[in-house]
Design an enzyme around this catalytic site. Structure first.
Site, mmCIF file in Angstrom:
data_model
loop_
_atom_site.group_PDB
_atom_site.id
_atom_site.type_symbol
_atom_site.label_atom_id
_atom_site.label_comp_id
_atom_site.label_asym_id
_atom_site.label_seq_id
_atom_site.Cartn_x
_atom_site.Cartn_y
_atom_site.Cartn_z
ATOM 1 N N ASN A 28 2.958 1.223 4.816
ATOM 2 C CA ASN A 28 2.620 0.572 3.540
ATOM 3 C C ASN A 28 3.788 0.720 2.566
ATOM 4 O OD1 ASN A 28 1.098 -0.538 1.353
ATOM 5 N ND2 ASN A 28 0.684 1.536 0.673
ATOM 6 N N GLU A 29 3.598 1.533 1.576
ATOM 7 C CA GLU A 29 4.624 1.664 0.524
ATOM 8 C C GLU A 29 5.465 2.898 0.831
ATOM 9 O OE1 GLU A 29 3.420 3.016 -3.489
ATOM 10 O OE2 GLU A 29 3.835 0.964 -4.109
ATOM 11 N N CYS A 74 -2.471 2.266 -0.056
ATOM 12 C CA CYS A 74 -2.338 3.679 0.298
ATOM 13 C C CYS A 74 -3.385 4.154 1.296
ATOM 14 C CB CYS A 74 -2.396 4.532 -0.958
ATOM 15 S SG CYS A 74 -0.959 4.340 -2.010
ATOM 16 N N GLU A 93 -7.524 -4.026 -0.537
ATOM 17 C CA GLU A 93 -7.587 -2.587 -0.263
ATOM 18 C C GLU A 93 -8.959 -2.075 -0.673
ATOM 19 O OE1 GLU A 93 -4.634 -0.020 -2.105
ATOM 20 O OE2 GLU A 93 -5.258 1.627 -0.805
HETATM 21 O O1 AHR Z 1 -2.491 -1.209 -5.536
HETATM 22 C C1 AHR Z 1 -2.726 0.153 -5.704
HETATM 23 C C2 AHR Z 1 -1.726 1.001 -4.946
HETATM 24 O O2 AHR Z 1 -0.437 0.806 -5.445
HETATM 25 C C3 AHR Z 1 -1.583 0.685 -3.490
HETATM 26 O O3 AHR Z 1 -2.544 1.315 -2.731
HETATM 27 C C4 AHR Z 1 -0.237 1.208 -3.152
HETATM 28 O O4 AHR Z 1 0.383 0.509 -2.101
HETATM 29 C C5 AHR Z 1 0.516 1.121 -4.447
HETATM 30 O O5 AHR Z 1 1.088 2.339 -4.772
#
Ligand code: AHR
Length: 662
Positions: A378-379, A247, A52
């Site tokens: 993603n999350e 993110c 990332e």
């Molecule tokens: O790894 C840092 C962040 O943690 C990532 O961007 C996200 O997917 C998670 O909340």
């Protein structure tokens, strides 16, 4: 990404107590490797990388560009640049947008100079520009003259103390935009140098896309990657490369989401946006953090190919970050998002006559990239995610049944949202579900059996983001201690033993600039010229390099004196198909050595000498650093005395990989 409401906080001291209490349980025991009971096949993708652009991971990190705000597109157009006026030079500096190099990159710098002396700007780079002695640097700039005159451009690398390290002059600038290049060979290096550009001679000079790269990038590619950092990735022998996040896929609001189509082609055509980590954490503001997308989707695919990893792109599914705006695309307006996914599959795998396959070929890669999986969001979590996943999956599965879809179970490894995700995704027959664990080291130790009783019929698990947090999630005081790494290693033996359920795993985040990070801990740290793998990195590497192709069951039989219900020895075993090696991984979390009798039940004849690789350190608080990059690093030695029954002593607080050769 924020401190989790449901996450328990365990102080390091508590974890230490836990480990110390193991000492009482520590005694010789017996460990049986069932070489006669070949278990699940381990996916070649098992251990991978989560990339990332956080902590200056891409711009200012892996992406080897040394100039910050090279295209004057930051909202404060001269951020990162300082005025340079030699000998009281008279003239003005202006940022303009008239007839730019590209509409995607509308601003440029105009230097208007009245007389022959030097007027210009200097760029501070990302926390300075790292210049290595005896290396060559490639400078380039789009330039043109305006309003008559024929000023020349002087390019200098200037050390922190003001010394000129290298310089060149560029002449022959015409009325049209043209790329001009020069190579610079500084005699001495400086980790905090700057790039100085001055116009000489009366007239006006327009400059844009000011760029400086080390000549030696990873695989010597133009617009390439920092070779030390890419090498660290390659040395993990990763099974997959997940990109571009994280993110940043989501954006704090949808307008800041990652859109892959704007990240390919000429760098000057890639539209810059704010990096969502720029202002995420009040305690770590990074106002100069933007995404140039110089490292874009084409480069990610190339990197994956170069390091032998399966590409795993994660695409936005119509949801902005749920910790921020949580902005949603209405379900009846999801088509452009789904189309982006379909087009990406065509870009990666399509024939060179298809619309997007042709773009790939035009960029220089006729062969398909062999994309097999895509992450849908993603999350994300909640019913809003389930509805969007369902709609996306319906189309993708109909058109591309060959592509595995990675879905999300949200930020926590348990709780209401997690259960909702699993229940619904199971009903939807999801392929692989991404689970995240940012938890204290004790959680990892206590969860080594998490997958022993998981449902084997439904979706598989991707342990997509994990890292032991020495203080708490999101704390700027988290450290990459040996204690955290050891806890992760113990947990990973549990993932490996359950490789029929857990098919992929990756530590997160991947890297951080020591002066420019927002999040800690990270697997790799770097400054402008140096980099190192943490203790956690070496754990990942030992698992990646010593993966094996089949699980072999291990049974640990503690001796009667080992009465503690909490084990301090964690083990997994695999067999490597090609070499026939049996690979045993043992974590001894106790403060005392553990001497084990090992039986390799049903093994073919074993070579009398194996190989032992040990990762340990004196103290649980030990960490690697730029000055001591290998304080915690693996040590390999021959291991004599191997037979179907032998004894082995495992060092205190250690991870050991024992390779038994056929
Ligand atoms: O790894 C840092 C962040 O943690 C990532 O961007 C996200 O997917 C998670 O909340």
């Amino acid at each position: 990404m924020r401190p989790r409401a449901t996450g328990k906080v365990f102080a390091t001291a508590a974890c230490l107590l836990l480990l110390v209490s193991f000492v009482a349980a520590q005694s010789a025991g017996k460990l049986v490797i069932r070489a006669d009971q070949q278990g699940a096949r381990i996916s070649p993708n098992m251990w991978g990388i989560f990339f990332e652009d956080i902590n200056l991971g891409a711009d200012g990190g892996l992406y080897a560009e040394l100039v910050k705000n090279r295209s004057f597109e930051f909202p404060d157009a001269l951020m990162g640049w300082a005025e340079v006026r030699k000998d009281g030079a008279k003239g003005t500096l202006r940022v303009m947008n008239e007839n730019p190099v590209s509409p995607a990159n509308p601003h440029f710098l105009r230097i208007e100079l009245d007389a022959a002396t030097g007027l210009g700007v200097s760029n501070e780079g990302f926390r300075g520009i790292g210049i290595a002695s005896s290396a060559t640097y490639l400078f380039s700039v789009f330039g043109r003259t305006a309003d008559g005159g024929s000023p020349r451009l002087r390019v200098r690398l200037v050390g922190n103390d003001g010394r000129v390290l290298a310089e060149k002059q560029i002449g022959g600038l015409g009325r049209e935009w043209k790329k001009h290049e020069a190579s610079l060979r500084p005699g001495t290096g400086d980790p905090k140098a700057r790039l100085e550009l001055t116009a000489e001679g009366a007239g006006a000079l327009d400059l844009d896309m000011v760029s400086l790269f080390p000549e030696k990038t990873w695989r010597n590619r133009r617009n390439g990657l920092r070779s030390d950092l890419a090498q660290l990735l390659a040395d993990l022998k990763p099974g997959f490369l997940r990109f571009p996040g994280g993110c940043i896929v989501e954006g704090r609001a949808l307008e800041n989401r990652y859109q892959w189509k704007t990240t390919i082609g000429e760098p000057a055509e890639r539209r810059l946006i704010i990096n969502r980590w720029n202002n995420e954490f009040k305690h770590r503001p990074t106002p100069d953090y933007f995404q140039s997308f110089g490292l874009g989707f084409y480069e990610y695919f190339l990197l994956a190919e170069d390091i032998g990893a399966e590409p795993l792109p994660i695409l936005n599914c119509g949801m902005a970050c749920q910790f921020n705006s949580g902005e949603l695309v209405p379900l009846d307006q999801l088509d452009p998002y789904i189309q982006d996914m379909l087009d990406l599959i065509e870009f990666a795998n399509g024939s060179v006559t298809s619309q997007w396959g042709k773009k790939r070929a035009d960029l220089g890669h006729r062969r398909p990239f062999g994309l097999n999986m895509i992450g849908v969001g993603n999350e994300q979590w909640g019913t809003q995610y389930m509805e969007r996943y369902e709609q996306v999956a319906k189309v993708l599965k109909a058109k591309h049944p060959e592509i595995q879809l990675i879905s999300s179970s949200g930020p926590n490894p348990d709780g209401k949202d997690f259960d909702l995700a699993w229940n619904r995704l199971r009903e939807l027959k999801a392929d692989v579900i991404d689970e995240h664990y940012y938890r204290p080291p004790s959680w990892f130790v206590q969860n080594t059996k998490r997958y022993d009783n998981y449902n084997r019929q439904g979706p598989k698990v991707f342990a997509g983001e994990f890292a032991a947090q020495s203080v708490r999630t999101g704390s700027p005081d988290n450290r990459n201690t040996w204690e955290c790494a050891l806890a992760e290693a113990a947990f990973m033996t549990g993932l490996e033993r359950n490789a029929d359920v857990v098919v992929m795993a990756s530590y997160a985040p991947l890297s951080g600039h020591v002066e420019g990070w927002q999040w800690t801990p990270n697997l790799i740290w770097f400054d402008n010229l140096r980099s190192f793998g943490t203790a956690n990195y070496y754990v990942q590497q030992l698992f990646g390099v010593n993966r094996g192709d089949f699980v072999l069951p291990v049974e640990f039989q503690a001796q009667p004196s080992g009465t503690s219900p909490t084990p301090s020895v964690f083990a997994s075993a695999t067999r490597d198909e090609r070499s026939g090696d049996i690979i045993l991984k043992v974590v001894n979390s106790s403060a005392e050595a553990a001497s084990l009798d090992i039986e390799v039940a049903g093994a073919e004849k074993l070579a009398p000498s194996g190989t032992m690789i040990t990762l340990t350190s004196d103290k649980l608080s030990d960490e690697n650093s730029l000055d001591q990059p290998r304080k915690v690093a693996p040590v390999s030695s021959p291991f004599p005395g191997v037979s179907r029954q032998f004894s082995c002593t495992f060092k205190p607080i250690s991870l050991t990989v024992l390779r038994l050769h056929k």
